[in-house]
Write a protein that holds these residues in place. Structure first.
Motif, PDB file in Angstrom:
ATOM      1  N   VAL A  96       0.886  -1.103  -0.157  1.00 47.44           N
ATOM      2  CA  VAL A  96      -0.037   0.025   0.204  1.00 47.44           C
ATOM      3  C   VAL A  96       1.054   1.200   0.050  1.00 47.44           C
ATOM      4  O   VAL A  96       0.802   2.066  -0.717  1.00 47.44           O
ATOM      5  N   GLU A  97       1.884   1.320   0.953  1.00 49.39           N
ATOM      6  CA  GLU A  97       2.805   2.414   0.861  1.00 49.39           C
ATOM      7  C   GLU A  97       3.412   2.659  -0.530  1.00 49.39           C
ATOM      8  O   GLU A  97       3.730   3.856  -0.938  1.00 49.39           O
ATOM      9  N   GLU A  98       4.041   1.490  -0.987  1.00 47.59           N
ATOM     10  CA  GLU A  98       4.610   1.755  -2.320  1.00 47.59           C
ATOM     11  C   GLU A  98       3.917   2.203  -3.409  1.00 47.59           C
ATOM     12  O   GLU A  98       4.103   3.155  -4.423  1.00 47.59           O
ATOM     13  N   ASN A  99       2.545   1.744  -3.322  1.00 44.89           N
ATOM     14  CA  ASN A  99       1.544   2.225  -4.115  1.00 44.89           C
ATOM     15  C   ASN A  99       1.183   3.934  -4.081  1.00 44.89           C
ATOM     16  O   ASN A  99       1.026   4.544  -5.227  1.00 44.89           O
ATOM     17  N   LEU A 100       1.041   4.360  -2.867  1.00 43.72           N
ATOM     18  CA  LEU A 100       1.007   5.815  -2.559  1.00 43.72           C
ATOM     19  C   LEU A 100       2.204   6.397  -3.158  1.00 43.72           C
ATOM     20  O   LEU A 100       1.997   7.556  -3.839  1.00 43.72           O
ATOM     21  N   ASP A 101       3.365   5.752  -2.889  1.00 43.78           N
ATOM     22  CA  ASP A 101       4.398   6.764  -3.417  1.00 43.78           C
ATOM     23  C   ASP A 101       4.509   6.953  -4.878  1.00 43.78           C
ATOM     24  O   ASP A 101       5.205   7.715  -5.187  1.00 43.78           O
ATOM     25  N   VAL A 102       4.206   5.783  -5.578  1.00 45.21           N
ATOM     26  CA  VAL A 102       4.017   5.975  -7.013  1.00 45.21           C
ATOM     27  C   VAL A 102       3.281   7.101  -7.557  1.00 45.21           C
ATOM     28  O   VAL A 102       3.989   7.676  -8.320  1.00 45.21           O
ATOM     29  N   GLY A 103       2.453   7.482  -6.681  1.00 46.18           N
ATOM     30  CA  GLY A 103       1.681   8.849  -7.200  1.00 46.18           C
ATOM     31  C   GLY A 103       2.387   9.816  -7.121  1.00 46.18           C
ATOM     32  O   GLY A 103       1.956  11.011  -7.439  1.00 46.18           O
ATOM     33  N   THR A 104       3.491  10.006  -6.370  1.00 46.06           N
ATOM     34  CA  THR A 104       4.466  11.132  -6.284  1.00 46.06           C
ATOM     35  C   THR A 104       5.641  11.120  -7.319  1.00 46.06           C
ATOM     36  O   THR A 104       6.270  11.966  -7.351  1.00 46.06           O
ATOM     37  N   TYR A 105       5.558  10.407  -8.220  1.00 43.84           N
ATOM     38  CA  TYR A 105       6.604  10.156  -9.229  1.00 43.84           C
ATOM     39  C   TYR A 105       6.877  11.189 -10.046  1.00 43.84           C
ATOM     40  O   TYR A 105       7.792  11.561 -10.438  1.00 43.84           O
ATOM     41  N   ALA A 114       4.812  14.477   4.962  1.00 46.12           N
ATOM     42  CA  ALA A 114       3.800  15.126   5.263  1.00 46.12           C
ATOM     43  C   ALA A 114       2.327  14.900   4.524  1.00 46.12           C
ATOM     44  O   ALA A 114       1.291  14.816   4.888  1.00 46.12           O
ATOM     45  N   THR A 115       2.673  14.826   3.184  1.00 46.81           N
ATOM     46  CA  THR A 115       1.410  14.448   2.399  1.00 46.81           C
ATOM     47  C   THR A 115       0.802  13.141   2.412  1.00 46.81           C
ATOM     48  O   THR A 115      -0.417  12.922   2.413  1.00 46.81           O
ATOM     49  N   ARG A 116       1.722  12.130   2.552  1.00 47.09           N
ATOM     50  CA  ARG A 116       1.264  10.833   2.974  1.00 47.09           C
ATOM     51  C   ARG A 116       0.390  10.979   4.284  1.00 47.09           C
ATOM     52  O   ARG A 116      -0.522  10.275   4.311  1.00 47.09           O
ATOM     53  N   GLU A 117       0.789  11.557   5.145  1.00 43.45           N
ATOM     54  CA  GLU A 117       0.071  11.756   6.596  1.00 43.45           C
ATOM     55  C   GLU A 117      -1.301  12.108   6.232  1.00 43.45           C
ATOM     56  O   GLU A 117      -2.195  11.755   6.875  1.00 43.45           O
ATOM     57  N   LYS A 118      -1.256  13.299   5.347  1.00 42.84           N
ATOM     58  CA  LYS A 118      -2.579  13.786   5.134  1.00 42.84           C
ATOM     59  C   LYS A 118      -3.563  12.969   4.489  1.00 42.84           C
ATOM     60  O   LYS A 118      -4.871  12.906   4.635  1.00 42.84           O
ATOM     61  N   VAL A 119      -2.890  12.426   3.344  1.00 42.45           N
ATOM     62  CA  VAL A 119      -3.709  11.470   2.718  1.00 42.45           C
ATOM     63  C   VAL A 119      -4.337  10.082   3.645  1.00 42.45           C
ATOM     64  O   VAL A 119      -5.504   9.898   3.501  1.00 42.45           O
ATOM     65  N   LEU A 120      -3.257   9.646   4.585  1.00 37.90           N
ATOM     66  CA  LEU A 120      -3.792   8.595   5.336  1.00 37.90           C
ATOM     67  C   LEU A 120      -4.696   9.037   6.509  1.00 37.90           C
ATOM     68  O   LEU A 120      -5.480   8.296   6.882  1.00 37.90           O
ATOM     69  N   ASP A 121      -4.889  10.326   6.789  1.00 34.76           N
ATOM     70  CA  ASP A 121      -5.992  10.787   7.676  1.00 34.76           C
ATOM     71  C   ASP A 121      -7.132  10.711   7.072  1.00 34.76           C
ATOM     72  O   ASP A 121      -8.261  10.488   7.844  1.00 34.76           O
TER      73      ASP A 121
END
Ligand SMILES: Nc1ncnc2c1ncn2[C@@H]1O[C@H](COP(=O)(O)OP(=O)(O)O)[C@@H](O)[C@H]1O
Ligand SMILES: [Mg+2]
Length: 239
Positions: A96-105, A114-121
């Motif tokens: 899941v974490e890697e999938n989210l990080d692909v979005g920042t490529y 900070a963005t990942r934290e906001k999204v996970l909230d």
């Protein structure tokens, strides 16, 4: 209020005859706009055309003041447009974490953590599953991963193609609640939905397409009350 996205007389296809013809609509900032219509009406083609994945034959698309018709998908991402396709929208073997990080490529946010934290909230369910392969999640959770990934580049506009397809009614409600929360963060949403009645309840604006052309447009409330729309797309009967 000026539009964030303006589609004017758009005719586009896949190299053969046009699939959508003279389609026009505006999406205002911070609204949830919904595209409805029967199967094969060209709804996905409209989203794909905005995301520069088809051939524009004529018409104009303006996003945030820039002319984007016939541009490149990579340019759109840097301008602040993100898309979640209709199916196969997560990397099943990645966590899941890697999938989210692909979005920042393509368009890295200023502060990824900070963005990942906001999204996970917004997606508390995903927090406990960050290290799990996305393929092991339920359909609804996978859809959250796909939407979360699209949010990781902090877009102004998210294009969603049938985010509730194949989900249980309970999950549909979760996803729609989530979209209302996403709108609260200031993002703008343009989505295609098959669950017309429910979608109209959360839509600020809706546009019905038939045979690749505009059929009706209005607020969610207006279309829910529209006789033609009700008869053709909402299974008759009123609320
Ligand atoms: N990649 C493609 N190449 C050629 N034709 C396509 C392609 N994708 C969709 N179409 C055609 O475009 C029409 C509209 O499809 P689509 O936009 O997916 O409709 P909807 O999302 O409203 O169900 C259909 O007739 C479909 O066969
Ligand atoms: Mg479609």
């Amino acid at each position: 209020m000026s539009a964030l996205l303006s589609v004017r007389g758009l005719t586009a296809g896949y190299g053969g005859p046009p699939i959508i013809e003279e389609v026009s609509f505006n999406v205002a900032p911070h609204e949830i706009a919904v595209i409805l219509g029967p199967n094969g009406a060209g709804k996905s083609t409209v989203l794909k055309t905005i995301f520069a994945l088809t051939t524009v034959l004529s018409g104009a698309i303006e996003f945030d003041g820039a002319d984007i018709a016939g541009g490149k998908t990579s340019t759109l991402v840097t301008l602040g447009v993100s898309a979640v396709p209709q199916s196969r929208n997560v990397f099943r073997n990645l966590t899941v974490e890697e999938n989210l990080d692909v979005g920042t490529y393509a368009a890295p946010p200023a502060d990824k953590v900070a963005t990942r934290e906001k999204v996970l909230d917004l997606f508390p369910d995903l927090r406990a599953k960050l290290r799990q392969p996305a393929g092991e999640l339920s359909g609804g959770q996978r859809q959250m991963v796909a939407i979360g990934r699209a949010m990781m580049c902090e877009p102004k506009l998210i294009l969603l193609d049938e985010p509730t397809a194949g989900l249980s009614p309970a999950y549909l409600e979760r996803i729609f609640d989530l979209l209302l929360d996403i709108r609260k963060t200031g993002m703008t949403i343009l989505m295609v939905e098959q669950n017309a009645r429910q979608a109209l309840q959360i839509a600020d604006k809706a546009h019905v397409l038939v045979n690749g052309r505009n059929f009706a447009s209005g607020t969610g409330k207006e279309l829910l009350a529209d006789e033609d729309v009700r008869r053709s797309f909402l299974g008759g009967g009123g609320e």
